[in-house]
Design an enzyme around this catalytic site. Structure first.
Site, PDB file in Angstrom:
ATOM      1  N   ASP A   1      49.764  32.053   5.933  1.00 33.39           N
ATOM      2  CA  ASP A   1      48.482  31.381   6.160  1.00 33.39           C
ATOM      3  C   ASP A   1      47.424  31.999   5.250  1.00 33.39           C
ATOM      4  O   ASP A   1      47.364  33.221   5.080  1.00 33.39           O
ATOM      5  CB  ASP A   1      48.066  31.515   7.630  1.00 33.39           C
ATOM      6  CG  ASP A   1      46.971  30.533   8.012  1.00 33.39           C
ATOM      7  OD1 ASP A   1      47.252  29.592   8.776  1.00 33.39           O
ATOM      8  OD2 ASP A   1      45.824  30.697   7.536  1.00 33.39           O
ATOM      9  N   ILE A   2      46.572  31.153   4.681  1.00 33.44           N
ATOM     10  CA  ILE A   2      45.559  31.619   3.723  1.00 33.44           C
ATOM     11  C   ILE A   2      44.455  32.427   4.419  1.00 33.44           C
ATOM     12  O   ILE A   2      43.785  33.234   3.786  1.00 33.44           O
ATOM     13  CB  ILE A   2      44.962  30.404   2.956  1.00 33.44           C
ATOM     14  CG1 ILE A   2      44.339  30.838   1.638  1.00 33.44           C
ATOM     15  CG2 ILE A   2      43.972  29.631   3.803  1.00 33.44           C
ATOM     16  CD1 ILE A   2      44.036  29.691   0.694  1.00 33.44           C
TER      17      ILE A   2
ATOM     18  N   ASN B   1      49.123  23.445  17.185  1.00 36.71           N
ATOM     19  CA  ASN B   1      47.905  22.712  17.516  1.00 36.71           C
ATOM     20  C   ASN B   1      48.135  21.234  17.245  1.00 36.71           C
ATOM     21  O   ASN B   1      48.577  20.857  16.161  1.00 36.71           O
ATOM     22  CB  ASN B   1      46.732  23.212  16.666  1.00 36.71           C
ATOM     23  CG  ASN B   1      46.352  24.643  16.990  1.00 36.71           C
ATOM     24  OD1 ASN B   1      46.382  25.049  18.150  1.00 36.71           O
ATOM     25  ND2 ASN B   1      45.989  25.418  15.981  1.00 36.71           N
TER      26      ASN B   1
ATOM     27  N   HIS C   1      52.770  21.610  11.898  1.00 36.27           N
ATOM     28  CA  HIS C   1      53.150  22.986  11.526  1.00 36.27           C
ATOM     29  C   HIS C   1      53.147  23.872  12.754  1.00 36.27           C
ATOM     30  O   HIS C   1      52.383  23.665  13.697  1.00 36.27           O
ATOM     31  CB  HIS C   1      52.178  23.555  10.484  1.00 36.27           C
ATOM     32  CG  HIS C   1      50.729  23.435  10.865  1.00 36.27           C
ATOM     33  ND1 HIS C   1      50.027  22.263  10.701  1.00 36.27           N
ATOM     34  CD2 HIS C   1      49.856  24.321  11.412  1.00 36.27           C
ATOM     35  CE1 HIS C   1      48.788  22.435  11.123  1.00 36.27           C
ATOM     36  NE2 HIS C   1      48.657  23.674  11.573  1.00 36.27           N
TER      37      HIS C   1
END
Ligand code: AMP
Ligand code: ZN
Length: 122
Positions: A37-38, A94, A107
């Site tokens: 994750d960024i 989510n 995801h």
């Protein structure tokens, strides 16, 4: 082509899977792509993503639910590799506005490497 709220050619995760947008890949197989994750929210924060563009959990057609098995098999593979199998980890999916989904390409978040709090809705 428009798929739900996201045009496939504009989808950030589709671009990452295609390699036209850079990512820190940690795993890839025929159906699944995983990358860091960024904006990590834990020392380990990896996104596990189906290669096929589906918007969210409810966008997965009944005949295609094997993708859930594929995604969790990758989590089982990655947890020991990322050093979080023994200490424990959290998997978050989510789906939709109330869950604060921001990228409309399905995801799993794989989170670990720290003691997490008990609240899952804060
Ligand atoms: P969600 O809020 O469940 O839709 O999660 C989307 C996640 O994608 C967030 O945790 C973002 O930090 C992450 N994200 C957004 N853009 C990128 C990117 N280019 N590379 C890696 N992760 C990203
Ligand atoms: Zn996509």
């Amino acid at each position: 082509m428009t798929v739900g709220k996201t045009k496939m050619r504009e989808c950030i995760f589709c671009k990452i899977i295609k390699g036209t947008l850079p990512s820190q890949k940690v795993f890839e197989n025929e159906h699944v792509f995983a990358f860091k994750d960024i904006a990590p929210q834990a020392p380990v924060h990896v996104l596990v993503v189906p290669k096929a563009h589906v918007e969210d959990l409810l966008d997965v057609r009944t005949q295609d639910t094997s993708i859930f098995q594929e995604l969790f098999q990758v989590v089982q593979h990655l947890a020991p590799q990322l050093g979080i199998a023994g200490s424990g980890f959290r998997v978050v999916l989510n789906s939709g506005d109330h869950a604060c989904q921001t990228i409309y390409h399905l995801h799993l978040h794989l989170l670990g490497g720290t003691q997490m709090g008990g609240s899952m809705v804060g």
